[in-house]
Design an enzyme around this catalytic site. Structure first.
Site, short mmCIF file in Angstrom:
data_model
loop_
_atom_site.label_atom_id
_atom_site.label_comp_id
_atom_site.label_asym_id
_atom_site.label_seq_id
_atom_site.Cartn_x
_atom_site.Cartn_y
_atom_site.Cartn_z
CB SER A 177 -0.92 -0.03 1.22
OG SER A 177 -0.67 1.07 2.06
CE LYS A 178 -2.22 5.39 -3.68
NZ LYS A 178 -3.06 6.38 -4.27
NE ARG A 179 -3.08 3.99 3.57
CZ ARG A 179 -3.67 4.14 2.39
NH1 ARG A 179 -3.68 5.31 1.81
NH2 ARG A 179 -4.26 3.13 1.78
#
Ligand code: GLU
Ligand code: ZN
Length: 494
Positions: free
Chosen positions: A262-264
Site C-alpha cells: 500500500s502507498k502508506r
C-alpha cells in the site's frame, strides 16, 4: 525486438500529485518510459490535478524531482512543454467542459438528478432483490417535463455517461482478451453537480487529445477500462478521438505477508530508497523486475540493456512480490559496477553533511579518495559508507562497547604495546610493512594475525569489522594511529 508497433508509440505517465511518490507509481512510470525508449516512441508526462482537495504543489514538485533523480525523462510534459500543452489538467478545464457539452448534445451523456439518498435506497433494494446494484438508468430517458420539474425543484444534476447496452471486449497487452457484460458496467458520472469534471472523463479525454497509443498502468485500474473504451467510442463519434489505445495492466505489487503493497507502507516510499543511498540505476533495475524479467539467468543489467530488451508483451500478469533483500543486493551489485571515481563522487553527500556524525570541515577528500576503492565492495547502499570510513574523519574512534569487549581479550595491553613499538618503526608507505608489524607483535604473544589485529582495529577504528586494516592505517597516518593506540592503552590501564 519483438512486436515493434507500426505506428509511433505514445505512452503516458499521469499521476495525481498526492502524497509522496511510491514504488508502485515509479514502476508504472518506468515501464511506460522503458517502452517508449525501446520503441523510439514518445513519453508523455501529464499531471492529473483536478482534485484540488487532495492535490498539492509540494507533491507535484516531488514527482518531477523524483523522476529526474531516477533519470526517467519525458518528451512532453511539465517544464518541457509539447504540442498538447498544457500538461496539467488543472489548466485544461475548458477542454473538458467543451467535451462534456458535446457528449450531452450527442446523447452520449445525460443529466442525472438523483440524490444520494435516492441512489442509496434503490441500490439497497436492488441488492436485497439479488439484482445488479449499480446505477439503474433512472434518468436515462427523462421527458422534458420531468427535467423541468427537477430543475424547478432546484435539484443539482451530475453528468452521466450512457454506457452502450452491449458487451465490451478488448485485448489487454498483459492479460489477453477480456470481455465485460453491460450489466456490470452501469452508466457513470463524468461531471460533478458543481461542474467539476471527474477522472472518468478527463483521463480518457486527455489520452485521446494527446494521441496516446498505449495505456500501461496498474491492475487496480483494470475495472475502469471498459468504461473508458465506451467513452472513447463516443469520442471517436464526436471526432475528438481517432482510435482507441491499447491497454496493458501491470500486475499488483505485493508487500509483507502477501498483502498488496500500500502507498502508506513505509517500504513503498521512494524517498526511503533515495535517502538510504540506492543508486537510481540499482533501484530501476530492481523495480523493472516487478512483473517483468530480463532473462532466465540474469537479473543485473544496465538501463541501456533494459531499454534494449523491454517489451510490454513480456510483462507477467501474476502479482509481483516486493523483496527488499533482493532490491538491496541488486543495488550492491550496481555500486560495484560503478567506476571508482563515480563511486567516490556518489558517496560524497553522505560524507559531508548532514548524514555524517562529524563536522563537514573534518571531511578529508584525499583520505576519502584513497580509501574509496577499498570501500566500494562493502556497501549495499551509499549511506553504509559512513560507518565504514568514519574513523578517518572523527576526532576519536566511535565508542562501541560490544566491539571493545570482543577484541580486548587475554592481555591486550601487552599486545598493543608491542604492536605500537613495531608500528612506530614500520615503513608507513607500505601496508605490508604495517601488517608485518602487527604480525610479529602477535607472534611475540603467541597470537595469530587475526587475533592480533583485532585489538589494533578496535583501538584505531572503534569497530571489530571494517575495511582492510593495514590500508586503513596507512591512510589514517602514523600519528593518529599511534595516538589512538595510546588512548586505548590508557583506557585499558584505567
Ligand atoms: N491519475 C490516475 C492515477 O493516479 C491515472 C490512472 C491511469 O493511469 O489511467 O491513478
Ligand atoms: Zn439519475
Amino acid at each position: 525486438m519483438a512486436n515493434t508497433p507500426s505506428s509511433p508509440v505514445r505512452v503516458r505517465f499521469c499521476p495525481s500529485p498526492t502524497g509522496n511518490p511510491h514504488v508502485g507509481l515509479v514502476r508504472t512510470a518506468l515501464f511506460n518510459w522503458a517502452y517508449a525508449r525501446h520503441t523510439g516512441g514518445t513519453m508523455v508526462f501529464r499531471i492529473e490535478d483536478t482534485d484540488a482537495a487532495r492535490d498539492s504543489e509540494e507533491s507535484y514538485h516531488q514527482l518531477l524531482d523524483s523522476l529526474r533523480w531516477l533519470g526517467l525523462d519525458w518528451d512532453e510534459g511539465p517544464e518541457v512543454g509539447g504540442p498538447h500543452a498544457p500538461y496539467r489538467q488543472s489548466e485544461r478545464m475548458d477542454l473538458y467542459k467543451d467535451v462534456a457539452e458535446k457528449l450531452l448534445a450527442a446523447g452520449h451523456a445525460y443529466h442525472c438528478y438523483c440524490t444520494t439518498e435516492e441512489l442509496d435506497a434503490r441500490r439497497d433494494a436492488a441488492r436485497a432483490a439479488g439484482k445488479p446494484s449499480g446505477y439503474d438508468g433512472h434518468c436515462r430517458e427523462l421527458t422534458d417535463e420531468q427535467v423541468a420539474a427537477y430543475v424547478a425543484e432546484g435539484r443539482p444534476a451530475i453528468v452521466r455517461f450512457r454506457m452502450p447496452d452491449e458487451a465490451i471486449t478488448f485485448t489487454d497487452l498483459v492479460r489477453g482478451e477480456i470481455t465485460v457484460q453491460p450489466e456490470n458496467v452501469p452508466d457513470y458520472g463524468i461531471v460533478r453537480a458543481n461542474g467539476a469534471p471527474l477522472y472518468t472523463l478527463v483521463n480518457p479525454v486527455d489520452d485521446a487529445l494527446m494521441e496516446i497509443t498505449h495505456v500501461l498502468r496498474g491492475e487496480d485500474l483494470l475495472s475502469s477500462t471498459p468504461r473508458q473504451i465506451a467513452l472513447y467510442r463516443a469520442l471517436i463519434d464526436l471526432g475528438v478521438a481517432h482510435s482507441i489505445p491499447a491497454f496493458g495492466h501491470l500486475p499488483y505489487v505485493m508487500g509483507e505477508g502477501n498483502k498488496k503493497l500500500s502507498k502508506r507502507d513505509p517500504q513503498a516510499s521512494l524517498n526511503i530508497y533515495r535517502e538510504r543511498g540506492f543508486l537510481p540505476e540499482g533501484l530501476l533495475n530492481y523495480l523493472s523486475l516487478l512483473g517483468w524479467s530480463f532473462s532466465a539467468d540474469q537479473d543485473i543489467f544496465t538501463i541501456p540493456e533494459l531499454i534494449e530488451k523491454f517489451d510490454v508483451a513480456d510483462v507477467n500478469a501474476n502479482p509481483a512480490r516486493f523483496d527488499l533483500k533482493k532490491a538491496e543486493s541488486i543495488n550492491a551489485d550496481h555500486i560495484r559496477l560503478l567506476d571508482p571515481k563515480a563511486f567516490a563522487e556518489a558517496c560524497e553527500p553522505w560524507l559531508t553533511a548532514p548524514h555524517a556524525n562529524w563536522a563537514p570541515e573534518d571531511f578529508d577528500r584525499a583520505a576519502w579518495e584513497a580509501i574509496a576503492p577499498h570501500a566500494q565492495t562493502r556497501v549495499t547502499v551509499l549511506s553504509d559508507i559512513t560507518a565504514n570510513v568514519d574513523f578517518l574523519f572523527l576526532k576519536e574512534p566511535v565508542e562501541d562497547e560490544a566491539s571493545w569487549t570482543k577484541a580486548m581479550k587475554g592481555d591486550p595491553a601487552a599486545l598493543l604495546t608491542t604492536a605500537r613499538a613495531n608500528l612506530e618503526a614500520a615503513n608507513w608507505s607500505d601496508p605490508e610493512s604495517l601488517k608485518n608489524a602487527v604480525l610479529t607483535a602477535g607472534e611475540a604473544h603467541g597470537l595469530k594475525l587475526g587475533k592480533a589485529q583485532a585489538p589494533v582495529r578496535v583501538a584505531v577504528t572503534g569497530r571489530t569489522v571494517g575495511l582492510p586494516l593495514f590500508e586503513s592505517l596507512e591512510i589514517l597516518g602514523k600519528d593518529k594511529t599511534l595516538t589512538r593506540i595510546d588512548a586505548a592503552l590508557a583506557k585499558l590501564a584505567a
